[in-house]
Scaffold this active site. Structure first.
Site, PDB file in Angstrom:
ATOM      1  N   LYS A 130      -1.720  -2.714  -9.420  1.00 25.66           N
ATOM      2  CA  LYS A 130      -0.904  -1.904  -9.458  1.00 25.66           C
ATOM      3  C   LYS A 130      -1.496  -0.666 -10.962  1.00 25.66           C
ATOM      4  CE  LYS A 130       2.049  -2.129  -6.274  1.00 25.66           C
ATOM      5  NZ  LYS A 130       3.433  -2.276  -5.667  1.00 25.66           N
TER       6      LYS A 130
ATOM      7  N   ASP B 167       4.800   6.281  -1.833  1.00 25.88           N
ATOM      8  CA  ASP B 167       5.924   4.669  -0.526  1.00 25.88           C
ATOM      9  C   ASP B 167       5.712   4.999   0.561  1.00 25.88           C
ATOM     10  OD1 ASP B 167       5.273   2.300  -1.742  1.00 25.88           O
ATOM     11  OD2 ASP B 167       7.680   2.165  -2.648  1.00 25.88           O
TER      12      ASP B 167
ATOM     13  N   GLN C 288       9.080  -1.136  -7.948  1.00 28.01           N
ATOM     14  CA  GLN C 288       8.743  -2.142  -7.120  1.00 28.01           C
ATOM     15  C   GLN C 288       9.924  -2.830  -6.402  1.00 28.01           C
ATOM     16  OE1 GLN C 288       5.988  -3.367  -6.905  1.00 28.01           O
ATOM     17  NE2 GLN C 288       6.796  -4.388  -5.436  1.00 28.01           N
TER      18      GLN C 288
END
Ligand code: NAD
Length: 297
Positions: free
Chosen positions: A52, A119, A96
């Site tokens: 990422k 997200d 994460q």
């Protein structure tokens, strides 16, 4: 002839269009910022975070990673999230997953400012998605929609079967398919571990999205001719090569390809799209928080 969707090519196309959106922000002095928080010693998580980070750098997003030790108190994570929520240069925050057991995952989802929740896991953003007013579509299912669009697969009026009901893939995928919107309008069945006679469901489908995390468990015998098969699964299985393993999806590619009109491979299908749609949400987040309009792909 089966059409094999090239996720790397679709992803590259979207990323190049996103660069133009980032230029639009740049003209107003805005650099989109994404901070990824890693609280895990898990190798796969560390790999995802560095992928990422690299993707951000390549496209012109200010990507930062903040690391905590896996045994630190949960409050350290929540304090860090509070600090990031308050920073105007951080437009997107991604914690994460998985977080360690002593950290309440749902509290993490609630703690990230819903405007910075790239997200799409915050309850407000989940609610907006279900209500048909999504702010940030969760990255993997959004990527699936983009793959279908790229292959010219229409969802309207089709029978879609989603296999797996996780919060990050299965549920949001089904929620996108049922919306009265482009990429939606499908009659949708959500299958899971308690579904009886899964094959009967998948055989009725025009579109199957496999996201159960079971290596190659959907095979050609479970599909009808002409189905579109999207394989979200990423499974490590033992292999006789240098690494000692290989990646396979949830679909037995060889037999499924005999039946499918359109199919995604693993690797090189859905995988590249997830990070691309994270970049997309970060650019959108920067635009929403700075009131600088951008064209998004
Ligand atoms: P998960 O483990 O959270 O959920 C799996 C789901 O599969 C569960 O809802 C369960 O009910 C269902 N399931 C289990 N056994 C089943 C069965 N026999 N029949 C029907 N359903 C069954 O998984 P997840 O996080 O959604 O991930 C699914 C897969 O997708 C994994 O392989 C994961 O690595 C992969 N994944 C890939 C990407 C990507 O970017 N390509 C992103 C996220 C997840």
């Amino acid at each position: 002839m089966t059409d094999e969707i090239d996720g790397n090519a679709v992803s590259a196309q979207i990323r190049s269009e996103l660069e133009a959106s980032i230029d639009q922000l740049g003209e107003s002095g805005v650099t989109p910022g994404l901070t990824t928080v890693l609280m895990s010693e898990d190798n796969a998580s560390q790999t995802y975070v560095s992928m990422k980070q690299r993707a951000c750098e390549n496209i012109g997003i200010d990507g930062q990673t903040q690391e905590l030790d896996a045994d630190q108190p949960a409050e350290d994570l929540f304090d860090l999230i509070d600090d990031l929520n308050a920073r105007s240069d951080v437009h997107g925050i991604l914690v994460q997953m998985p977080v360690p057991d002593h950290v309440d995952k749902r509290r993490v989802f609630r703690s990230v400012d819903s405007m910075k929740d790239v997200d799409g896991f915050h309850p407000e953003n989940v609610g907006r998605l279900v209500a048909g007013n999504a702010r940030y579509k969760p990255c993997t299912p959004h990527g699936v929609q983009k793959l279908l669009e790229s292959a010219g697969v229409k969802t309207e009026g089709k029978e879609a079967v989603v296999v797996g009901r996780s919060d990050i893939v299965g549920k949001p995928m089904a929620n996108l398919f049922i919306q009265k919107a482009p990429g939606g309008n499908a009659t949708t069945t959500l299958c899971h571990s308690r579904t009886t006679d899964l094959a009967a469901k998948t055989r009725q489908a025009d579109i199957v999205v496999a996201a159960a995390g079971l290596p190659e468990f959907i095979d050609g015998s479970m599909l009808s001719e002409g189905t579109t098969v999207i394989d979200v699964g990423i499974n490590h299985v033992d292999a006789d090569n240098d690494k000692g393993y290989k990646l396979v999806g949830d679909v037995d590619f060889a037999s499924a390809k005999q039946k499918a009109d359109v199919i995604t491979p693993v690797p090189g299908g859905v995988g590249p799209m997830t990070i691309t749609m994270l970049l997309y949400n970060t650019v959108k987040a920067a635009s929403l928080q700075t009131d600088v309009p951008v064209d998004l792909p």
